[in-house]
Write a protein that holds these residues in place. Structure first.
Motif, PDB file in Angstrom:
ATOM      1  N   ARG A  55      76.059 -25.162  -1.274  1.00  0.00           N
ATOM      2  CA  ARG A  55      74.794 -25.842  -1.531  1.00  0.00           C
ATOM      3  C   ARG A  55      73.760 -25.542  -0.446  1.00  0.00           C
ATOM      4  O   ARG A  55      72.583 -25.335  -0.737  1.00  0.00           O
ATOM      5  N   ASN A  56      74.191 -25.511   0.815  1.00  0.00           N
ATOM      6  CA  ASN A  56      73.262 -25.164   1.900  1.00  0.00           C
ATOM      7  C   ASN A  56      72.714 -23.757   1.731  1.00  0.00           C
ATOM      8  O   ASN A  56      71.537 -23.498   2.002  1.00  0.00           O
ATOM      9  N   PHE A  57      73.587 -22.831   1.284  1.00  0.00           N
ATOM     10  CA  PHE A  57      73.132 -21.462   1.016  1.00  0.00           C
ATOM     11  C   PHE A  57      72.053 -21.466  -0.061  1.00  0.00           C
ATOM     12  O   PHE A  57      70.991 -20.845   0.090  1.00  0.00           O
ATOM     13  N   ALA A  58      72.326 -22.172  -1.176  1.00  0.00           N
ATOM     14  CA  ALA A  58      71.388 -22.187  -2.292  1.00  0.00           C
ATOM     15  C   ALA A  58      70.063 -22.827  -1.901  1.00  0.00           C
ATOM     16  O   ALA A  58      68.982 -22.298  -2.195  1.00  0.00           O
ATOM     17  N   MET A  59      70.129 -23.974  -1.219  1.00  0.00           N
ATOM     18  CA  MET A  59      68.902 -24.669  -0.833  1.00  0.00           C
ATOM     19  C   MET A  59      68.150 -23.910   0.253  1.00  0.00           C
ATOM     20  O   MET A  59      66.917 -23.850   0.238  1.00  0.00           O
ATOM     21  N   GLY A  60      68.890 -23.340   1.207  1.00  0.00           N
ATOM     22  CA  GLY A  60      68.242 -22.564   2.261  1.00  0.00           C
ATOM     23  C   GLY A  60      67.479 -21.381   1.693  1.00  0.00           C
ATOM     24  O   GLY A  60      66.330 -21.115   2.072  1.00  0.00           O
ATOM     25  N   LEU A  61      68.127 -20.641   0.766  1.00  0.00           N
ATOM     26  CA  LEU A  61      67.466 -19.482   0.154  1.00  0.00           C
ATOM     27  C   LEU A  61      66.271 -19.921  -0.674  1.00  0.00           C
ATOM     28  O   LEU A  61      65.220 -19.260  -0.685  1.00  0.00           O
ATOM     29  N   ASN A  62      66.414 -21.047  -1.367  1.00  0.00           N
ATOM     30  CA  ASN A  62      65.313 -21.561  -2.168  1.00  0.00           C
ATOM     31  C   ASN A  62      64.103 -21.905  -1.297  1.00  0.00           C
ATOM     32  O   ASN A  62      62.962 -21.561  -1.618  1.00  0.00           O
ATOM     33  N   ARG A  63      64.358 -22.562  -0.180  1.00  0.00           N
ATOM     34  CA  ARG A  63      63.258 -22.923   0.728  1.00  0.00           C
ATOM     35  C   ARG A  63      62.658 -21.666   1.384  1.00  0.00           C
ATOM     36  O   ARG A  63      61.452 -21.606   1.613  1.00  0.00           O
ATOM     37  N   PHE A  64      63.505 -20.694   1.670  1.00  0.00           N
ATOM     38  CA  PHE A  64      63.018 -19.442   2.252  1.00  0.00           C
ATOM     39  C   PHE A  64      62.123 -18.704   1.247  1.00  0.00           C
ATOM     40  O   PHE A  64      61.035 -18.229   1.592  1.00  0.00           O
ATOM     41  N   ALA A  65      62.579 -18.618   0.021  1.00  0.00           N
ATOM     42  CA  ALA A  65      61.843 -17.880  -1.010  1.00  0.00           C
ATOM     43  C   ALA A  65      60.561 -18.599  -1.420  1.00  0.00           C
ATOM     44  O   ALA A  65      59.580 -17.951  -1.814  1.00  0.00           O
TER      45      ALA A  65
END
Length: 286
Positions: free
Chosen positions: A55-65
């Motif tokens: 989940r941290n990976f998914a949310m981190g990438l989402n916030r980055f993108a």
């Protein structure tokens, strides 16, 4: 020390750690059913690490993108990824580290979990870009969380069972349904920026109807899961309770759009927890 604590708080706000409550119960529901009871402390710890890192990976990438989009949206302009609290390099490293942790934990669980960790991360990451070209982003988000029960079964039994697929479809439509409601908040912004969301493309009423349809499908697939898995009285009560809670969610949103946050966080959070408790009761008392 205070600086590090503040930084941890910023990362916590970035990924909205409390939203883990949506996927964790269904991972453990699948693990309990697969193990026909308690699955052991080792898998409990590994399961928590796998779920949180994914989940941290998914949310981190989402916030980055979404840095550019979030900066223009008044609702999201105060997020750590755009207000200067966290720079792009920190967010990227945070995302990469969590992706590596997820793969490493999957390796420790079993070979099938390890092999599946790569396509799972691809699916989790794809959501961040879907809204730029397709209204199916809501379904991709649902699929991302819907993978949780399958991951739970793979962790316990190193296989994908038919009932776990049904449970996953239920989670997918549940999440896609409440994401449609949540996205109503950004309908004007999405139209203005040309982002692909169902509310911005088809309007409020069509979104409400489609969300209701998705939630009806969630109930149907959860009922099929309970039947195929051979569960009993308490599990069927979990389906009935979920049906009433989702109905209440739609009542809240239709009555007043300002209640979207309450419907999104409170109702859906409690739904997952109560579903989990009733499945545990079914295994203990059934």
């Amino acid at each position: 020390m205070k600086r590090y604590i503040d930084k941890l708080k910023d990362f916590n706000e970035l990924v909205m750690f409390e939203h883990s409550i949506f996927s964790l119960p269904f991972i453990f529901i699948a693990m309990i059913v697969a193990a026909d009871g308690w699955f052991g402390f080792t898998l409990l710890i590994l399961g928590v690490f796998a779920a949180l890192s994914a989940r941290n990976f998914a949310m981190g990438l989402n916030r980055f993108a979404d840095r550019d989009i979030d900066a223009q949206n008044p609702r999201t302009a105060s997020r750590p990824n755009v207000d200067g609290r966290l720079d792009s390099t920190s967010i990227f490293l945070f995302t990469a580290i969590n992706g590596f942790v997820f793969i490493a934990v999957a390796y420790l669980i079993n070979p099938l979990a390890f092999y599946l960790s790569f396509p799972i991360l691809f699916i989790l990451g794809s959501y961040s870009y879907f809204k730029r070209f397709s209204s199916l982003a809501h379904v991709i988000l649902g699929l991302s969380l819907g993978l949780a029960p399958i991951a739970g079964v793979v962790a316990v039994s190193a296989e994908i069972t038919p009932w776990s697929v049904l449970l996953s479809f239920g989670v997918m439509f549940w999440v896609a349904g409440f994401d449609l409601l949540y996205s109503l908040q950004d309908i004007d912004f999405d139209k203005e920026k040309g982002l692909h969301s169902i509310p911005s493309k088809y309007g409020e009423e069509a979104t409400l109807l489609l969300s209701a349809l998705f939630h009806a499908l969630a109930i149907l697939f959860w009922a099929l899961f309970v039947w195929v898995a051979g569960l009993g009285f308490f599990a069927y009560n979990a389906i009935i309770l979920s049906m009433f809670m989702l109905g209440y969610e739609h009542y809240l949103v239709r009555k007043d759009f300002t209640k979207i946050d309450r419907a999104f966080f409170t109702v859906n959070g409690y739904l997952g927890i109560l579903f989990f408790i009733l499945i545990v009761m079914d295994k203990v008392l059934g």
